[in-house]
Design an enzyme around this catalytic site. Sequence first.
Site, PDB file in Angstrom:
ATOM      1  N   ASP A 255       0.924  -1.027   0.014  1.00 13.16           N
ATOM      2  CA  ASP A 255      -0.046   0.168   0.114  1.00 13.16           C
ATOM      3  C   ASP A 255       0.850   1.075  -0.164  1.00 13.16           C
ATOM      4  O   ASP A 255       2.182   1.146  -0.159  1.00 13.16           O
ATOM      5  CB  ASP A 255      -1.104  -0.078   1.045  1.00 13.16           C
ATOM      6  CG  ASP A 255      -0.414   0.108   2.454  1.00 13.16           C
ATOM      7  OD1 ASP A 255       0.875   0.322   2.701  1.00 13.16           O
ATOM      8  OD2 ASP A 255      -0.953   0.229   3.425  1.00 13.16           O
TER       9      ASP A 255
ATOM     10  N   CYS B 125       3.270  -2.766   4.176  1.00 15.73           N
ATOM     11  CA  CYS B 125       2.164  -1.732   4.476  1.00 15.73           C
ATOM     12  C   CYS B 125       3.171  -1.070   5.472  1.00 15.73           C
ATOM     13  O   CYS B 125       4.403  -1.331   5.632  1.00 15.73           O
ATOM     14  CB  CYS B 125       1.013  -2.404   4.575  1.00 15.73           C
ATOM     15  SG  CYS B 125       0.942  -3.294   6.105  1.00 15.73           S
TER      16      CYS B 125
ATOM     17  N   THR C 126       2.863  -1.149   8.785  1.00 17.30           N
ATOM     18  CA  THR C 126       3.417  -2.218   9.972  1.00 17.30           C
ATOM     19  C   THR C 126       3.392  -3.538   9.468  1.00 17.30           C
ATOM     20  O   THR C 126       4.184  -4.292  10.297  1.00 17.30           O
ATOM     21  CB  THR C 126       2.309  -2.137  11.121  1.00 17.30           C
ATOM     22  OG1 THR C 126       0.896  -2.733  10.366  1.00 17.30           O
ATOM     23  CG2 THR C 126       2.182  -1.128  11.582  1.00 17.30           C
TER      24      THR C 126
ATOM     25  N   HIS D 148      10.673 -23.745   9.163  1.00 15.54           N
ATOM     26  CA  HIS D 148       9.694 -24.456  10.036  1.00 15.54           C
ATOM     27  C   HIS D 148       8.133 -24.537   9.476  1.00 15.54           C
ATOM     28  O   HIS D 148       7.380 -25.460   9.826  1.00 15.54           O
ATOM     29  CB  HIS D 148       9.635 -23.949  11.461  1.00 15.54           C
ATOM     30  CG  HIS D 148      10.852 -24.535  12.167  1.00 15.54           C
ATOM     31  ND1 HIS D 148      11.195 -24.190  13.493  1.00 15.54           N
ATOM     32  CD2 HIS D 148      12.253 -24.594  11.609  1.00 15.54           C
ATOM     33  CE1 HIS D 148      12.378 -24.430  13.870  1.00 15.54           C
ATOM     34  NE2 HIS D 148      12.972 -24.941  12.790  1.00 15.54           N
TER      35      HIS D 148
ATOM     36  N   HIS E 126       8.295 -30.600  10.775  1.00 14.03           N
ATOM     37  CA  HIS E 126       7.457 -29.511  10.470  1.00 14.03           C
ATOM     38  C   HIS E 126       6.295 -29.703   9.333  1.00 14.03           C
ATOM     39  O   HIS E 126       5.351 -29.201   9.258  1.00 14.03           O
ATOM     40  CB  HIS E 126       8.492 -28.250   9.910  1.00 14.03           C
ATOM     41  CG  HIS E 126       9.918 -28.281  10.933  1.00 14.03           C
ATOM     42  ND1 HIS E 126       9.370 -27.701  12.194  1.00 14.03           N
ATOM     43  CD2 HIS E 126      11.059 -28.428  10.934  1.00 14.03           C
ATOM     44  CE1 HIS E 126      10.694 -27.742  12.945  1.00 14.03           C
ATOM     45  NE2 HIS E 126      11.689 -27.949  12.260  1.00 14.03           N
TER      46      HIS E 126
END
Length: 147
Positions: free
Chosen positions: A8, A65, A67, A98, A133
């Site tokens: 964004d 973005c 955050t 993992h 995993h």
Amino acid sequence: MRVAIASDHGGLNIRKEIIALMEEMNIDYTDLGCECGTSVDYPDYAIPVAEKVVSGEVDRGILICGTGIGMSIAANKVKGIRCALAHDTFSAKATREHNNTNILAMGERVIGPGLARDIAKVWLTTPFEGGRHELRVNKIRTYEAGQ
Ligand code: RB5
């Protein structure tokens, strides 16, 4: 490997940095925007990238973005997506080994371009370990399949 990338308006500069990295690494990428002239909505970018990953059109996705949180929440709503929000190289490596993550999310208001580049490079080059995993990732797949 084919990668779809999008951001964004809050992630534009790191998106450009990661595109430059992928060109250096000879990675085939698709840039899904944003044009970012104005404020845009992160789900409008996260979901198309996630859909390209689950359809097999691309192998992986990278979302940026402000955050990284909005992008990771939206991407993880798409069945088959395992999106990791990573702001350090240890997590970026571990989440490939993992969790076999197929999308990486980062936040431009959290980290700088140099660290973002290092995180993306580690994430793009680290293979999944499989083994125990794989069993754990399969439990997520089984849950998703029942939804
Ligand atoms: C945009 O202001 C901001 O909310 C967005 O980039 C992101 O941080 C959302 O999680």
